[in-house]
Write an enzyme that holds these catalytic residues in place. Structure first.
Site, PDB file in Angstrom:
ATOM      1  N   ASP A 195      36.669  33.880   0.877  1.00 28.05           N
ATOM      2  CA  ASP A 195      37.377  32.622   1.142  1.00 28.05           C
ATOM      3  C   ASP A 195      36.596  31.467   0.519  1.00 28.05           C
ATOM      4  OD1 ASP A 195      39.216  30.861   2.166  1.00 28.05           O
ATOM      5  OD2 ASP A 195      38.488  30.953   4.232  1.00 28.05           O
TER       6      ASP A 195
ATOM      7  N   GLN B 200      39.476  21.324  -4.208  1.00 23.86           N
ATOM      8  CA  GLN B 200      38.692  21.070  -3.004  1.00 23.86           C
ATOM      9  C   GLN B 200      37.243  21.508  -3.161  1.00 23.86           C
ATOM     10  OE1 GLN B 200      40.774  21.639   0.876  1.00 23.86           O
ATOM     11  NE2 GLN B 200      42.395  22.561  -0.339  1.00 23.86           N
TER      12      GLN B 200
ATOM     13  N   ARG C 281      43.909  15.992   4.653  1.00 26.72           N
ATOM     14  CA  ARG C 281      43.663  16.343   6.062  1.00 26.72           C
ATOM     15  C   ARG C 281      44.791  15.803   6.933  1.00 26.72           C
ATOM     16  NH1 ARG C 281      41.750  20.275   5.074  1.00 26.72           N
ATOM     17  NH2 ARG C 281      42.222  19.641   2.957  1.00 26.72           N
TER      18      ARG C 281
END
Length: 773
Positions: free
Chosen positions: A225, A256, A614
């Site tokens: 991940d 990210q 977010r």
């Protein structure tokens, strides 16, 4: 099978169904990548792959726990427990405990945290007689850490003239000697630091082919991940383990990748297709988290990056409100705006405080936010402050416990050998250190044989050392038969630690005792929790490893409903309905220290992308005209990232000045007032105009918004009804029995023995308890 796949869209289903070969899942923000990873593992197990042959690597313990729980509901908890699943550091620590003897390390080696490492480096610098103002221990530690993560061993360092020259140019010509001594001392103490967990795993796999072959054979399916956050050391371990079967699935989002400062290498994901044959690439581009406006705004910003993978994130969610952009005069006013807006939005829409998050680029920005929230009586929690396990009294107890597991742990020994005071001073410790080098033994081994060695220490002190060793031995024997909680409770009492703290009657002293009490409560919960895990015993070794590998975001928090405050780096992986990104100014965000190269600026832009994504329903961007930096009020200008967002997604409540000439002379000397300063600014909902008297309507609004004393219907409802011995139910802790009640009104507390969570002391006004009898 179909039941397993029912909740997946077509894009998510494809990587779940592919069984063999190398594959990369490019997962946009909020696209359900954790769900895909979880379902893929469950599907592999349903296809007959043994759980013991699956390795799943994550970046937080929390993510690993959540995935394992989800998998357990599909394939059964007992099978899910057989998965090798956890963070890079926890999984490799497990391998090193099994195989570390090949490298000369004991199975119970200590894991040094940053403070332990820095303290040892500071000691070495002092012993070498170096200037501590030039050889700053934190800088030296950071340099050594970067060496290890780049696989630059001591040997490799001394074979690299460029590195040695660079350190000489930085006036640190003896840095290599410090590095060597640090590595030697860690080895002698039977200790590894966090970076060693990766470096030593690489060493193990490179030097011992039979060990590599063993784990290649075991890990036939590997899943990683957040692959964009892997550093060079992690990349090499994964590549080595996956080389035999090449059944590797990596999931990540190049947009990210925000940890370059920690050694993360974005090229690991960008170049994945070059490392393996016939790589299948899947794209998860549908965002389930955020509104259309937020998703499109984030896309328009990240489009400015040149280094990126090809993907288009989209959402079927509603458009939602536009992103609010708000300008304040100062950081104090910025804080007041955010607090007022949270208060107003919460009241108008009947929300919880936990629906709101305030994100900032640097920790220093929290002060103004905290001040404003406190004045509004809005409860909040700061993530990333001083960790519970970093507090002095907690580290003192843990040092005693570490010595029981590994008596050669010198950093732990030095911390507690004379605390509480037992007449073993610095001079004695210096002589013990010299003797340990002379006899090539650890300090503890020297102390064990103190009566038989020729050391310049008087008999009275030798007796004190002998008594200390005996005390440690008695605790050690106990630790071999008792669980972590029982041992720690005994240590806290019999060492005199609690008595020492009780002498301090100040609020700080009392708080320290409460912290130790909380540590013991946590250990009790840990021991109970370990009963659910296969092969676990709840031993001291297990507890210390759990503490060493824990991350700040993994810690459990109380039940009080709070606004979350944190840096953007800490917010990664989280989501909130309402997000305020504050301090959107040049030199602050993007950071003035991260704009020297295009790659640095692009990382800052990815950080902003993370912050914006977010938000689920509404995002706010705030900036100020001036801000205190290093004690001085300086002019600020809006961040370029605001200008990079397509204007159709923005609600600019206070128009930005795109250009403002700053005169070189003070206009006041001319005596004429600047009429532009007399212009009224458009009032923002929930805040008064900057100048002038508010209208009657505005006054009515403000009176409406004034915070009322917090009501506590829960307390009133339970007052008089809740009694000792009653059975209750709690939304998080489950069923329990009331052991004791104390206090009254708003401060009434109940001490409750929960069936699964141990004894908890709860404030009734927040507890949300249901009486069962």
């Amino acid at each position: 099978m179909e039941a397993l796949l029912a909740g997946l869209n077509e894009a998510q289903r494809a990587p779940v169904l592919q069984k063999e070969g190398a594959m990369m899942v490019i997962a946009g923000a909020g696209s359900g990548k954790t769900r895909v990873l979880t379902m893929r593992i469950a599907h592999l197990m349903q296809q007959g792959v043994d759980a013991f042959n699956i390795l799943s690597l994550t970046f937080t313990n929390k993510a690993a726990r959540e995935m394992k729980t989800r998998i357990g509901t599909i394939v059964g908890n007992s099978e899910a427990k057989n998965l090798w699943m956890g963070t890079f550091h926890s999984v490799f620590a497990k391998i090193l405990r099994i195989e570390g003897h090949h490298l000369g390390f004991p199975p119970n080696f200590t894991i040094y945290d940053s403070q332990d490492s820095q303290r040892l480096i500071s000691t070495i610098i002092k012993e070498m007689g170096l200037d501590k103002d030039i050889y700053k221990y934190k800088q030296v530690h950071s340099r050594i850490s970067s060496f290890k993560n780049s696989l630059i061993t001591v040997k490799a360092y001394f074979q690299n003239p460029e590195l040695m020259e660079a350190d000489a140019m930085a006036k640190k010509p003896r840095l290599g000697e410090i590095y060597k001594e640090y590595v030697d001392r860690c080895f002698k103490a039977g200790a590894m630091d966090f970076d060693d967990l990766l470096l030593r795993t690489n060493e193990l796999l490179a030097r011992f082919p039979e060990v590599l072959a063993k784990y290649q054979k075991r890990f036939q399916y590997i899943l990683v991940d957040e692959y964009q956050d892997t550093n060079h050391s992690q990349y090499l371990i994964v590549k080595a383990l996956a080389d035999r079967y090449q059944n590797i699935c990596v999931v990540g989002d190049d947009s990210q990748s925000i940890y370059a400062f920690r050694g993360a290498n974005i090229n690991n994901i960008l170049n994945f297709q070059r490392d393996y044959d016939d790589v299948k690439v899947y794209r998860l581009e549908q965002n389930y988290r955020s509104t259309k406006n937020i998703v499109e705004a984030a896309n328009s910003v990240i489009e400015h990056n040149q280094t990126k993978l090809d993907k288009v994130v989209w959402t079927a969610n509603d458009s939602g409100p536009k992103i609010v952009v708000h300008r304040s005069l100062t950081d104090g006013e910025e804080g007041r705006y955010v607090a007022s807006n949270i208060f107003e939005t919460k009241m108008n829409q009947q929300l919880k405080h936990s629906d709101f998050a305030i994100l900032y680029r640097t920790n220093a920005q929290s002060r103004a936010m905290e001040d404003a929230l406190r004045k509004r009586e809005i409860p909040y929690r700061i993530f990333g402050g001083l960790s519970f396990y970093q507090r002095k009294e907690i580290k003192d107890v843990l040092a005693y416990l570490r010595i029981l597991v590994n008596p050669n742990d010198e950093e732990a020994l030095k911390r507690i050998i004379n605390y509480p005071a037992r007449g073993i001073g610095a001079t004695t410790l210096d002589r013990l250190t010299i003797a340990s080098k002379q006899y090539n033994r650890s300090i503890f081994e020297v102390m064990e044989n103190i009566q038989h060695l020729d050391i310049n220490i008087n008999n009275s002190t030798k007796n004190k050392l002998y008594n200390f060793v005996n005390m440690i031995h008695s605790f050690k024997i106990m630790s071999e038969n008792q669980d972590a909680f029982a041992v720690a409770e005994t240590v806290a009492r019999k060492t005199g630690l609690l008595q020492e703290l009780k002498k301090d009657g100040t609020p700080e002293g009392i708080a320290r005792i409460e912290n130790i009490e909380e540590l013991l409560n946590g250990m009790r919960d840990f021991v109970e929790g370990q009963k659910e895990i296969a092969d676990a015993t709840g031993s001291l070794t297990e507890f210390l490893e759990d503490v060493a590998l824990a991350t700040d975001m993994d810690k459990e928090v109380d039940d009080i409903d709070r606004v979350s405050l944190m840096t953007i780096h800490l917010a990664k992986g989280l989501e909130f309905p309402y997000v305020y990104i504050v301090g959107m100014e040049e030199d602050l965000f993007p950071s003035g220290m991260s704009m020297n190269t295009r790659s640095e600026l692009e990382e800052e832009r990815r950080l902003f992308y993370v912050a914006l994504t977010r938000a689920e329903k509404q995002a706010y961007l705030t900036y100020t005209e001036s801000r205190y930096r290093w004690g001085k009020l300086i002019d600020a200008e809006p961040s370029r990232f605001i200008e990079e967002i397509d204007e159709q997604y923005l609600d600019i409540q206070t128009p930005m000045d795109t250009y403002r000439y700053k005169p070189m002379i003070d206009s006041d000397i001319f005596g004429e007032p600047d009429k532009s300063k007399l212009r009224l600014k458009k009032p923002v909902s929930g805040t008064p105009p900057t100048m002038g008297k508010p209208s009657e309507e505005q006054l009515r609004k403000l009176r409406k918004l004034r915070p009322q004393a917090a009501s506590a219907p829960q307390t009133d409802e339970l007052n008089g009804k809740l009694q000792k011995g009653m059975h209750v139910e709690h939304s998080r802790f489950g069923r329990g029995q009331v052991l004791n009640l104390e206090g009254a009104g708003q401060d009434q507390k109940a001490e409750i023995q929960f069936q699964t969570g141990g004894i908890k002391k709860l404030l009734l006004r927040f507890a949300k308890l249901k009486i069962l009898d």
